[in-house]
Design a protein around this motif. Structure first.
Motif, PDB file in Angstrom:
ATOM      1  N   GLY A  67       8.556  53.513  33.478  1.00 30.21           N
ATOM      2  CA  GLY A  67       7.738  54.453  32.731  1.00 30.21           C
ATOM      3  C   GLY A  67       6.545  53.800  32.076  1.00 30.21           C
ATOM      4  N   PRO A  68       5.668  54.628  31.494  1.00 29.51           N
ATOM      5  CA  PRO A  68       4.441  54.094  30.890  1.00 29.51           C
ATOM      6  C   PRO A  68       4.717  53.295  29.635  1.00 29.51           C
ATOM      7  CG  PRO A  68       4.658  56.435  30.440  1.00 29.51           C
ATOM      8  CD  PRO A  68       5.755  56.089  31.397  1.00 29.51           C
ATOM      9  N   PHE A  69       3.775  52.436  29.312  1.00 29.46           N
ATOM     10  CA  PHE A  69       3.839  51.637  28.089  1.00 29.46           C
ATOM     11  C   PHE A  69       2.412  51.419  27.609  1.00 29.46           C
ATOM     12  CE2 PHE A  69       3.360  48.671  31.557  1.00 29.46           C
ATOM     13  CZ  PHE A  69       2.454  47.745  31.090  1.00 29.46           C
ATOM     14  N   SER A  70       2.281  50.912  26.403  1.00 31.21           N
ATOM     15  CA  SER A  70       0.950  50.637  25.858  1.00 31.21           C
ATOM     16  C   SER A  70       0.965  49.288  25.162  1.00 31.21           C
ATOM     17  CB  SER A  70       0.514  51.734  24.873  1.00 31.21           C
ATOM     18  OG  SER A  70       1.401  51.794  23.760  1.00 31.21           O
ATOM     19  N   VAL A  71      -0.222  48.670  25.070  1.00 30.33           N
ATOM     20  CA  VAL A  71      -0.386  47.386  24.386  1.00 30.33           C
ATOM     21  C   VAL A  71      -1.289  47.613  23.193  1.00 30.33           C
ATOM     22  CG1 VAL A  71      -1.087  44.977  24.614  1.00 30.33           C
ATOM     23  CG2 VAL A  71      -0.194  46.203  26.606  1.00 30.33           C
ATOM     24  N   GLU A  72      -0.802  47.263  22.018  1.00 26.07           N
ATOM     25  CA  GLU A  72      -1.571  47.458  20.792  1.00 26.07           C
ATOM     26  C   GLU A  72      -2.442  46.247  20.501  1.00 26.07           C
ATOM     27  OE1 GLU A  72       1.187  48.538  17.709  1.00 26.07           O
ATOM     28  OE2 GLU A  72       1.494  50.539  18.573  1.00 26.07           O
ATOM     29  N   ALA A  73      -3.319  46.410  19.520  1.00 29.01           N
ATOM     30  CA  ALA A  73      -4.302  45.368  19.216  1.00 29.01           C
ATOM     31  C   ALA A  73      -3.663  44.057  18.789  1.00 29.01           C
ATOM     32  CB  ALA A  73      -5.261  45.859  18.133  1.00 29.01           C
TER      33      ALA A  73
ATOM     34  N   ASP B 168       6.987  43.782  37.584  1.00 26.83           N
ATOM     35  CA  ASP B 168       7.634  43.398  38.837  1.00 26.83           C
ATOM     36  C   ASP B 168       8.933  44.188  39.041  1.00 26.83           C
ATOM     37  OD1 ASP B 168       9.621  42.213  37.307  1.00 26.83           O
ATOM     38  OD2 ASP B 168       9.125  40.153  37.856  1.00 26.83           O
ATOM     39  N   PRO B 169       9.598  44.048  40.193  1.00 28.84           N
ATOM     40  CA  PRO B 169      10.826  44.814  40.464  1.00 28.84           C
ATOM     41  C   PRO B 169      11.940  44.587  39.444  1.00 28.84           C
ATOM     42  CG  PRO B 169       9.950  43.899  42.501  1.00 28.84           C
ATOM     43  CD  PRO B 169       9.149  43.307  41.390  1.00 28.84           C
ATOM     44  N   ARG B 170      11.891  43.472  38.734  1.00 30.07           N
ATOM     45  CA  ARG B 170      12.907  43.198  37.708  1.00 30.07           C
ATOM     46  C   ARG B 170      12.542  43.789  36.357  1.00 30.07           C
ATOM     47  NH1 ARG B 170      13.146  36.830  38.099  1.00 30.07           N
ATOM     48  NH2 ARG B 170      14.365  37.115  36.173  1.00 30.07           N
ATOM     49  N   GLY B 171      11.375  44.448  36.297  1.00 39.16           N
ATOM     50  CA  GLY B 171      10.943  45.057  35.051  1.00 39.16           C
ATOM     51  C   GLY B 171      10.180  44.121  34.142  1.00 39.16           C
ATOM     52  N   ARG B 172       9.874  42.912  34.605  1.00 38.94           N
ATOM     53  CA  ARG B 172       9.153  41.953  33.767  1.00 38.94           C
ATOM     54  C   ARG B 172       7.662  42.279  33.746  1.00 38.94           C
ATOM     55  NH1 ARG B 172      10.143  36.155  35.973  1.00 38.94           N
ATOM     56  NH2 ARG B 172       9.272  37.221  37.792  1.00 38.94           N
TER      57      ARG B 172
ATOM     58  N   GLY C   1      10.294  35.519  24.490  1.00 41.37           N
ATOM     59  CA  GLY C   1      10.539  35.166  25.877  1.00 41.37           C
ATOM     60  C   GLY C   1       9.920  36.185  26.817  1.00 41.37           C
ATOM     61  N   GLU C   2      10.519  36.373  27.982  1.00 45.07           N
ATOM     62  CA  GLU C   2       9.992  37.344  28.930  1.00 45.07           C
ATOM     63  C   GLU C   2      10.068  38.756  28.347  1.00 45.07           C
ATOM     64  OE1 GLU C   2      12.218  36.908  32.518  1.00 45.07           O
ATOM     65  OE2 GLU C   2      11.087  35.148  33.197  1.00 45.07           O
ATOM     66  N   ILE C   3       9.075  39.565  28.701  1.00 46.13           N
ATOM     67  CA  ILE C   3       9.035  40.947  28.231  1.00 46.13           C
ATOM     68  C   ILE C   3       9.528  41.837  29.369  1.00 46.13           C
ATOM     69  CG2 ILE C   3       7.553  42.811  27.394  1.00 46.13           C
ATOM     70  CD1 ILE C   3       5.671  40.605  26.321  1.00 46.13           C
ATOM     71  N   VAL C   4      10.675  42.483  29.155  1.00 46.83           N
ATOM     72  CA  VAL C   4      11.274  43.330  30.181  1.00 46.83           C
ATOM     73  C   VAL C   4      11.149  44.788  29.748  1.00 46.83           C
ATOM     74  CG1 VAL C   4      13.359  43.851  31.498  1.00 46.83           C
ATOM     75  CG2 VAL C   4      12.878  41.489  30.801  1.00 46.83           C
ATOM     76  N   LEU C   5      10.601  45.605  30.652  1.00 48.66           N
ATOM     77  CA  LEU C   5      10.324  47.004  30.348  1.00 48.66           C
ATOM     78  C   LEU C   5      11.219  47.927  31.157  1.00 48.66           C
ATOM     79  CD1 LEU C   5       6.419  46.806  30.449  1.00 48.66           C
ATOM     80  CD2 LEU C   5       7.892  46.626  28.438  1.00 48.66           C
TER      81      LEU C   5
END
Length: 235
Positions: A130-136, A105-109, A123-127
């Motif tokens: 840019g790109p990101f990845s989710v591991e197993a 979202d616009p807040r990076g969540r 808690g909330e995950i703020v990014l």
């Protein structure tokens, strides 16, 4: 309990069953959706008397069996393989879901497809942009670093979770289990709904036929009652 009352209760149960079936059919394409299974209690269970051939109370429980995984090749799609639910923050409190469409979202969540924040272990995950990845294991990596980890919640009796709509589930009477089960996150996949359209259509047809039969029972009882009253009026 007379036949008219029995028929009336049976028709009410049929209407509730049709509502569950229609919800299932409406969500056949919703990723991670868990179908509702209508259940009923016999009159004897409620009254403590002899067995009766009708039903007195209807509700539904969740079929928590996993849907098949569909490859999307989109890194913003994730699915849980095994037991577990994503934790989601909503305006009504904490909810749970197997839907894995991601967005930021616009807040990076990190949010689900409806824009509700996914809850991580901290808690909330703020990014950052840019790109990101989710591991197993649910870890979120961005720029070569771990920036958060998805919270995967398991339940001892997941069938007691309560549907909230949009693929979200409230805890209800379900109890959180120790995280002993095996659950891994598959990136580039979505879990299909566990609804089978042909099976739901068969259940819908059976329910409609039963409803029609109960209408005939009620009409027949009313005809007998009216004839009885007419006879009594002749004396």
């Amino acid at each position: 309990m007379d036949a008219l009352t029995i028929a009336g209760i049976a028709m009410q149960n049929d209407l509730q069953r049709m509502d569950s079936i229609s919800q299932n059919l409406a969500n056949v394409m919703t990723p991670g959706y868990k179908r509702a299974i209508p259940v009923s209690r016999a009159f004897a269970d409620l009254m403590g008397g002899a067995a009766a051939p009708a039903y007195a109370s209807s509700a539904s429980v969740l079929d928590t069996s996993a849907g098949t995984l569909r490859a999307t090749a989109n890194p913003m799609d994730i699915a849980i393989e095994g037991n577990g639910y994503f934790e989601v923050a909503t305006e009504h409190g904490t909810a749970y879901s197997r839907q894995g469409t991601l967005q930021v979202d616009p807040r990076g969540r990190l949010c689900n497809g409806d824009g509700r924040a996914l809850v991580g272990l901290g808690g909330e995950i703020v990014l950052a942009p840019g790109p990101f990845s989710v591991e197993a294991d649910g870890k979120i990596r961005q720029g070569g670093q771990t920036v958060g980890q998805l919270k995967l919640v398991q339940f001892n009796n997941a069938q007691a979770l309560l549907p909230m709509g949009n693929g979200l589930l409230a805890q209800g009477d379900a109890s959180v289990a120790d995280q002993t089960g095996v659950a891994r996150v598959r990136s580039g996949f979505l879990e299909n709904s566990n609804v089978s359209s042909p099976q739901e259509m068969i259940r819908l047809t059976e329910t409609l036929r039963h409803f029609e039969t109960m209408i005939k029972v009620a009409q027949g009882y009313e005809d007998v009652f009216q004839k009885t009253v007419s006879k009594l009026g002749e004396f």
